[in-house]
Design a protein around this motif. Structure first.
Motif, short mmCIF file in Angstrom:
data_model
loop_
_atom_site.label_atom_id
_atom_site.label_comp_id
_atom_site.label_asym_id
_atom_site.label_seq_id
_atom_site.Cartn_x
_atom_site.Cartn_y
_atom_site.Cartn_z
N ASP A 27 0.72 -1.63 0.19
CA ASP A 27 0.33 -0.06 -0.07
C ASP A 27 0.69 1.61 0.10
OD1 ASP A 27 0.38 -0.27 2.44
OD2 ASP A 27 -1.22 -0.38 3.57
N GLY A 28 2.02 0.87 -0.08
CA GLY A 28 2.75 2.49 -0.19
C GLY A 28 3.73 2.75 0.84
N ARG A 29 3.23 2.07 1.83
CA ARG A 29 3.65 2.84 3.38
C ARG A 29 5.16 1.73 3.50
NH1 ARG A 29 0.85 0.15 7.94
NH2 ARG A 29 -0.40 -0.92 6.76
N ARG A 30 6.16 2.16 4.55
CA ARG A 30 7.52 2.07 4.69
C ARG A 30 6.99 0.73 6.02
NH1 ARG A 30 11.87 2.92 1.47
NH2 ARG A 30 11.28 5.01 0.83
N PRO A 31 7.86 0.22 6.08
CA PRO A 31 7.30 -0.88 7.15
C PRO A 31 7.33 -0.65 8.61
CG PRO A 31 9.86 -1.85 5.91
CD PRO A 31 9.06 0.08 5.96
N HIS A 32 7.42 0.69 8.46
CA HIS A 32 8.08 1.12 10.43
C HIS A 32 6.69 2.02 10.22
CE1 HIS A 32 9.98 4.08 8.62
NE2 HIS A 32 9.55 4.77 9.36
N GLU A 33 5.53 2.26 9.22
CA GLU A 33 4.66 3.10 9.17
C GLU A 33 3.28 3.10 9.48
OE1 GLU A 33 6.01 6.61 6.20
OE2 GLU A 33 5.04 4.96 5.55
N LEU A 34 2.27 3.30 10.02
CA LEU A 34 1.21 3.49 10.68
C LEU A 34 0.17 4.07 9.79
CD1 LEU A 34 0.65 4.79 13.93
CD2 LEU A 34 0.58 2.74 13.37
N ALA A 225 10.23 -6.46 16.94
CA ALA A 225 8.84 -6.99 17.02
C ALA A 225 7.65 -5.83 18.04
CB ALA A 225 8.09 -7.97 17.07
N MET A 226 8.37 -5.95 19.11
CA MET A 226 7.85 -5.49 20.79
C MET A 226 8.41 -4.18 20.72
SD MET A 226 7.91 -8.52 23.12
CE MET A 226 6.83 -7.49 24.46
N GLU A 227 9.21 -4.03 19.90
CA GLU A 227 9.76 -2.36 20.07
C GLU A 227 9.33 -1.90 18.78
OE1 GLU A 227 11.59 0.64 20.63
OE2 GLU A 227 11.90 -1.75 22.14
N MET A 228 8.81 -2.68 17.79
CA MET A 228 8.75 -1.52 16.79
C MET A 228 6.57 -1.35 17.54
SD MET A 228 7.77 -2.44 12.49
CE MET A 228 9.37 -2.55 12.24
N ALA A 229 6.34 -2.71 18.14
CA ALA A 229 5.01 -2.11 18.74
C ALA A 229 4.39 -1.20 19.57
CB ALA A 229 4.64 -3.78 19.09
N LEU A 230 5.80 -1.04 20.15
CA LEU A 230 5.62 0.10 21.59
C LEU A 230 6.19 1.48 20.75
CD1 LEU A 230 8.37 -0.64 24.22
CD2 LEU A 230 5.63 -0.70 24.62
N GLU A 231 6.87 1.19 19.53
CA GLU A 231 6.24 3.16 18.42
C GLU A 231 5.94 3.09 18.41
OE1 GLU A 231 8.80 4.31 14.26
OE2 GLU A 231 9.68 2.11 15.66
N GLY A 232 4.53 2.07 18.24
CA GLY A 232 3.55 2.57 16.86
C GLY A 232 2.73 3.26 17.65
N SER A 233 2.72 2.33 19.08
CA SER A 233 1.56 2.81 20.35
C SER A 233 2.26 3.99 20.94
CB SER A 233 2.15 1.88 21.76
OG SER A 233 1.41 1.04 21.22
N ARG A 234 3.41 4.66 20.68
CA ARG A 234 3.56 6.05 21.67
C ARG A 234 3.14 6.42 19.84
NH1 ARG A 234 8.97 3.28 22.70
NH2 ARG A 234 8.95 2.69 25.58
N GLU A 235 3.27 6.54 18.59
CA GLU A 235 2.89 7.50 17.78
C GLU A 235 1.25 7.53 18.35
OE1 GLU A 235 3.64 7.57 12.67
OE2 GLU A 235 4.25 6.88 14.01
N LEU A 236 0.13 6.27 18.08
CA LEU A 236 -0.80 6.11 17.84
C LEU A 236 -1.29 7.26 19.52
CD1 LEU A 236 -1.47 2.63 17.38
CD2 LEU A 236 -2.79 4.93 16.15
N TYR A 237 -0.78 7.45 20.77
CA TYR A 237 -1.05 8.05 22.35
C TYR A 237 -1.10 9.62 21.25
CZ TYR A 237 -0.42 10.01 26.11
OH TYR A 237 -1.11 11.02 27.49
#
Length: 260
Positions: A27-34, A225-237
């Motif tokens: 879908d055009g996103r980078r691996p670490h993008e929401l 994977a856990m570090e990426m999920a934490l990074e995503g959670s912080r961004e979502l917050y």
């Protein structure tokens, strides 16, 4: 034999490339993008609190009713509230074929159980002895896994209801496909059936409350994977905090308490 070889060549050619040579996903996103997130609170007037949470093409409405008297007196808990959770898939929101529907039904039960356990620990249930709090999650559209999205929707609905919670709970999922760690899977990526990690995180107290880990995940991929999920959670917050503050400002303005 030539037919079999042709079939194998077709299978290889039709294999989806989930991350291309330039590092972009389908879908055009980078691996670490929401995916894009949209939030609307107080969407159901009959509920104590409600919220719509959209992430990409996944759309979820969560509603909270209560606290109120237990509908079944035999289930009353004398020193805290009973948390009741229900997850409903909209008829048009899930997958079409029977095998995918069966998987969806199984996931619905798992998500309902996870939500109940997660929010029993987040809510100050001891403030409402012998009462009941009902949480309903309606999955209007599921484009990929929806565990994390359900948690985020319920958090927003509880805030809208004004119920006391220990912290702002946010969740993010990460998948592992063909050796790539990918944040926030969409439906096509989910169809690869790779393992997924979902973390529910309290950003102010810096604590994890829920972790959904699938056993197929290689041990060496667990940490990233856990570090990426934490990074995503912080961004979502950050995104959800802005949405809540805007909602509170609108409410206060409507009631004449502040002027902007």
């Amino acid at each position: 034999e030539s037919g079999k070889s042709h079939s194998r060549r077709q299978t290889r050619m039709s294999k989806v490339e989930y991350v291309d040579l330039t590092g972009l996903r389908v879908d055009g996103r980078r691996p670490h993008e929401l995916r894009k997130v949209a939030v609307k609170m107080n969407v159901l007037s009959r509920a104590s609190g409600s919220a719509m949470f959209e992430q990409g093409n996944t759309k979820i409405v969560a509603s909270v009713f209560g606290p109120h008297q237990c509908t079944n007196r035999s289930k009353e808990i004398h020193d805290r509230a009973l948390i009741n959770c229900e997850v409903v898939m909209a008829p048009f929101g899930g997958a079409g074929d029977r095998r995918k529907r069966a998987k969806g039904d199984r996931q619905v039960g798992e998500v309902a159980s996870m939500l109940r356990q997660t929010f029993e620990s987040l809510l100050f249930c001891n403030l409402f002895p012998r009462a009941q709090i009902d949480i309903t999650v309606e999955v209007l559209q599921a484009d990929g896994p929806f565990r994390a999205q359900a948690i985020n929707a319920v958090t927003l609905a509880l805030i809208d209801a004004g119920l006391p919670i220990q912290d702002f709970l946010v969740a993010c999922g990460v998948g592992y496909i063909d050796g790539y760690t990918l944040m926030d899977l969409n439906g096509l990526e989910d169809s690869a059936r790779g393992p997924e990690v979902v973390l529910a995180y309290m950003p102010n107290t810096n604590k994890l409350t829920t972790a959904h880990l699938e056993p197929k995940l290689p041990l060496e991929a667990l940490g990233p994977a856990m570090e990426m999920a934490l990074e995503g959670s912080r961004e979502l917050y950050k995104l959800l905090q802005v949405a809540v503050l805007e909602h509170c400002s609108q409410l206060a303005t409507a009631r004449g308490q502040i002027s902007l």
